[in-house]
Write a protein that holds these residues in place. Structure first.
Motif, PDB file in Angstrom:
ATOM      1  N   LYS A  52       0.828  -1.205   0.000  1.00 25.38           N
ATOM      2  CA  LYS A  52       0.000   0.000   0.000  1.00 25.38           C
ATOM      3  C   LYS A  52       0.863   1.257   0.000  1.00 25.38           C
ATOM      4  O   LYS A  52       0.572   2.234  -0.710  1.00 25.38           O
ATOM      5  CB  LYS A  52      -0.920   0.001   1.223  1.00 25.38           C
ATOM      6  N   ILE A  53       1.927   1.228   0.801  1.00 26.50           N
ATOM      7  CA  ILE A  53       2.832   2.389   0.843  1.00 26.50           C
ATOM      8  C   ILE A  53       3.497   2.583  -0.518  1.00 26.50           C
ATOM      9  O   ILE A  53       3.595   3.703  -1.033  1.00 26.50           O
ATOM     10  CB  ILE A  53       3.882   2.197   1.954  1.00 26.50           C
ATOM     11  N   ARG A  54       3.989   1.486  -1.105  1.00 23.91           N
ATOM     12  CA  ARG A  54       4.649   1.582  -2.406  1.00 23.91           C
ATOM     13  C   ARG A  54       3.719   2.180  -3.451  1.00 23.91           C
ATOM     14  O   ARG A  54       4.095   3.076  -4.215  1.00 23.91           O
ATOM     15  CB  ARG A  54       5.116   0.185  -2.850  1.00 23.91           C
ATOM     16  N   GLU A  55       2.454   1.701  -3.500  1.00 22.17           N
ATOM     17  CA  GLU A  55       1.488   2.200  -4.471  1.00 22.17           C
ATOM     18  C   GLU A  55       1.169   3.673  -4.236  1.00 22.17           C
ATOM     19  O   GLU A  55       1.025   4.456  -5.193  1.00 22.17           O
ATOM     20  CB  GLU A  55       0.207   1.362  -4.404  1.00 22.17           C
ATOM     21  N   GLU A  56       1.053   4.062  -2.964  1.00 22.76           N
ATOM     22  CA  GLU A  56       0.719   5.459  -2.656  1.00 22.76           C
ATOM     23  C   GLU A  56       1.845   6.392  -3.078  1.00 22.76           C
ATOM     24  O   GLU A  56       1.594   7.475  -3.626  1.00 22.76           O
ATOM     25  CB  GLU A  56       0.444   5.605  -1.155  1.00 22.76           C
ATOM     26  N   VAL A  57       3.082   6.007  -2.818  1.00 24.57           N
ATOM     27  CA  VAL A  57       4.219   6.846  -3.217  1.00 24.57           C
ATOM     28  C   VAL A  57       4.283   6.951  -4.742  1.00 24.57           C
ATOM     29  O   VAL A  57       4.499   8.033  -5.305  1.00 24.57           O
ATOM     30  CB  VAL A  57       5.538   6.275  -2.657  1.00 24.57           C
ATOM     31  N   GLU A  58       4.087   5.846  -5.409  1.00 24.63           N
ATOM     32  CA  GLU A  58       4.151   5.834  -6.874  1.00 24.63           C
ATOM     33  C   GLU A  58       3.091   6.740  -7.485  1.00 24.63           C
ATOM     34  O   GLU A  58       3.337   7.409  -8.505  1.00 24.63           O
ATOM     35  CB  GLU A  58       3.976   4.401  -7.386  1.00 24.63           C
ATOM     36  N   SER A  59       1.917   6.789  -6.902  1.00 25.76           N
ATOM     37  CA  SER A  59       0.815   7.583  -7.468  1.00 25.76           C
ATOM     38  C   SER A  59       0.809   9.031  -6.986  1.00 25.76           C
ATOM     39  O   SER A  59      -0.022   9.830  -7.425  1.00 25.76           O
ATOM     40  CB  SER A  59      -0.528   6.925  -7.121  1.00 25.76           C
ATOM     41  N   SER A  60       1.705   9.377  -6.074  1.00 30.36           N
ATOM     42  CA  SER A  60       1.725  10.739  -5.519  1.00 30.36           C
ATOM     43  C   SER A  60       2.601  11.664  -6.354  1.00 30.36           C
ATOM     44  O   SER A  60       3.571  11.229  -6.978  1.00 30.36           O
ATOM     45  CB  SER A  60       2.234  10.711  -4.070  1.00 30.36           C
ATOM     46  N   ILE A  61       2.246  12.926  -6.333  1.00 28.36           N
ATOM     47  CA  ILE A  61       3.031  13.964  -7.010  1.00 28.36           C
ATOM     48  C   ILE A  61       3.560  14.908  -5.937  1.00 28.36           C
ATOM     49  O   ILE A  61       2.797  15.426  -5.111  1.00 28.36           O
ATOM     50  CB  ILE A  61       2.181  14.727  -8.031  1.00 28.36           C
ATOM     51  N   PHE A  62       4.850  15.154  -5.922  1.00 27.36           N
ATOM     52  CA  PHE A  62       5.496  15.999  -4.925  1.00 27.36           C
ATOM     53  C   PHE A  62       5.957  17.290  -5.596  1.00 27.36           C
ATOM     54  O   PHE A  62       6.650  17.260  -6.614  1.00 27.36           O
ATOM     55  CB  PHE A  62       6.694  15.271  -4.311  1.00 27.36           C
TER      56      PHE A  62
END
Length: 535
Positions: free
Chosen positions: A458-468
């Motif tokens: 879940k963490i991996r997917e959230e980071v991948e889909s996030s824009i910083f």
């Protein structure tokens, strides 16, 4: 008779308070009255003595209730002991020394014993207490036996020298009584000041903020007889917040006995500069912003000041009237000063400790804290306090290229942003730390292999889909830039992977690099006994 009455009046204004028991010394006068004039005169003098004592001593019971109870008891005592004196062979007004001494002793002993019996009967029906081992029984008998020789001496000296006997024994007795009162008051003050000094030292030894408050509230009862205590914080001089309280003998943060307006007002009854005593419920009504949800008759309030600035309040309550005294108020004023200094020191200590175990950039726990915490969790696992333990080790993919492209400050901004994102995934009892560089570690008690693997994914997917969004240091116009990044995660579980903290971290690191980095990055690797599986 007038001189004896004057002696009685002065004597009744000087009782001694011994171990919460009031001891009065009127019997050296009333016994003399009985030996000289008989039971009726003694009865009248005793009633007057009780009236003086009742209205001069503070109590939570109504004055008339106390007077009529004591009046009835001492009427029965006077009649019963006088009858025993008469039928034993005693003679009122006798000049026979042996007659007065022998039968007077019978009278004095019976007087004290009957008093104890009647008081025990009253306490049994009023409070359900019944024990002849009560302290007041001992003090009553001891004081009676002590005063009996004085009454005999006054009786015979009066017969020999008339009113001049007052110079021989009356005035010396009152002077000795006065000295005893002054000494006892001084000794009692010294005891309380000594206790206050001990409390001050104990507060100074406490390092935790809440530990200081608990120690202060708990030890305060050694010098002040309160029922409930409340420590309030004054924020910015405007808002009141309860820090901790002692209710019904239990120190807690969840108070039920007091409610109040959160906003501090000028007319709320709390003095910003000096302690105050409200001896009765009526007097306490000036605390108009405060509502006591339990029976309260007496209240003491004291500002908690540091550098001449009030930063909080102490509120003490009692179910009895007239409990708090001026001497105790002064001691509380001293103790709140110790308390304020100890709180500041505890805050400073906790802040220093916090800084030593926190990453200055991300505000997450650092490696030092992680090392200690992981050892604690391993121990908890081995003694059975937790069922399982897992570790997630996370690393940002291609972080060096991000630094090279956008600058190190932008890299730092990304680390802080990722830390906030990870915090949203960390359970309450878990620990999130910055392991070093771009690596993070999450310690998960009571997480098995499946649960920890699912959380990592879940963490991996959230980071991948996030824009910083960052502001690059290396660009000339410094316009905001949206950046995407991925992470690789290694998972290790203590139940079948490791025996100690170092081995558990080592296994998570292997899973990270074999199952995550070497498998192509943006992957989750789970460490097994003989292999690493990539999710």
């Amino acid at each position: 008779m007038s001189i004896l009455f004057a002696l009685l009046f002065v004597t009744m204004t000087m009782p001694l308070q011994l171990k919460n028991i009031t001891v009065s010394f009127e019997r050296w006068i009333t016994f003399t009255i009985f030996f000289q004039y008989g039971v009726f005169a003694e009865l009248v003098f005793t009633q007057i003595a009780m009236l003086i004592l009742v209205f001069s001593q503070k109590s939570d019971l109504p004055h008339m209730h106390r007077f009529f109870v004591n009046s009835l008891i001492f009427t029965l005592i006077s009649l019963a002991s006088g009858t025993l004196f008469h039928y034993a062979g005693g003679e009122v007004g006798s000049t026979d020394f042996l007659n007065i001494c022998l039968f007077g002793l019978i009278y004095a002993i019976s007087y004290s014993l009957i008093n104890s019996v009647l008081m025990q009967i009253y306490l049994y029906f009023e409070l359900g207490i019944y024990s002849f081992k009560e302290k007041f029984v001992v003090w009553d008998f001891a004081s009676t036996m002590l005063l009996f020789p004085f009454s005999i001496s006054l009786y015979f000296l009066n017969g020999q020298f008339g009113n001049n006997a007052i110079l021989l024994i009356g005035i010396p007795f009152l002077l000795v009584l006065l000295i005893a009162r002054l000494y006892h008051r001084s000794d009692n003050l010294n005891d309380k000041l000594s206790s206050a000094g001990i409390i001050g030292r104990e507060l100074a030894e406490r390092l935790g903020f809440e530990d200081v408050i608990r120690t202060f509230i708990g030890k305060l009862k050694d010098v002040v007889p309160y029922d409930n205590a409340y420590v309030l914080d004054l924020r910015n001089g405007e808002h009141l917040i309860t820090l901790m309280a002692s209710e019904n003998g239990i120190i807690t943060k969840d108070i039920t006995g007091l409610s109040f307006n959160l906003e501090k007002t000028v007319d709320d009854g709390l003095d910003m500069d000096n302690p105050k005593i409200f001896a009765t419920q009526k007097e306490a009504m000036v605390l108009n912003n405060f509502k006591f949800n339990q029976p309260v008759e007496s209240v003491m309030t004291a500002p908690i000041k540091r550098n001449q600035k009030t930063e909080g309040f102490l509120i003490l309550t009692s179910k009895r009237k007239n409990v708090f005294r001026a001497m105790e108020m002064k001691i509380v004023d001293v103790l709140t000063g110790y308390f304020a200094i100890s709180l500041v020191k505890a805050r400073y200590y906790e802040k220093t400790v916090e800084q030593s175990v926190r990453c200055g950039l991300t505000s997450l726990h650092n490696y030092r804290y992680l090392d200690t915490k992981l050892d604690e969790e391993i121990q908890r696992f081995h003694i059975g306090n937790i069922n399982s333990l897992a570790v997630l080790m996370l690393d940002i993919d291609h972080f060096k290229s991000i630094n090279d492209t956008h600058g190190h400050q932008s890299g730092n901004d990304l680390l802080k942003a990722l830390a906030r994102l990870l915090e949203s995934f960390v359970p309450i009892d878990a620990t999130l730390s910055r392991y070093g560089g771009e690596e993070f570690v999450i310690v998960l008690p009571n997480y098995g292999e499946n649960e920890s693997g699912e959380l990592a994914e879940k963490i991996r997917e959230e980071v991948e889909s996030s824009i910083f969004r960052i502001i690059p240091d290396l660009s000339k116009d410094r316009e905001p830039v949206d950046v995407c990044m991925t992470v690789s995660i290694g998972v290790a579980n203590v139940t079948k992977d490791a025996k100690d903290a170092k081995e558990l971290l080592r296994n998570a690191d292997r899973a990270l690099y074999i199952g995550g980095k070497q498998a192509g990055r943006n992957k989750v690797g789970v460490y097994g006994r003989k292999y690493v599986e990539t999710l």
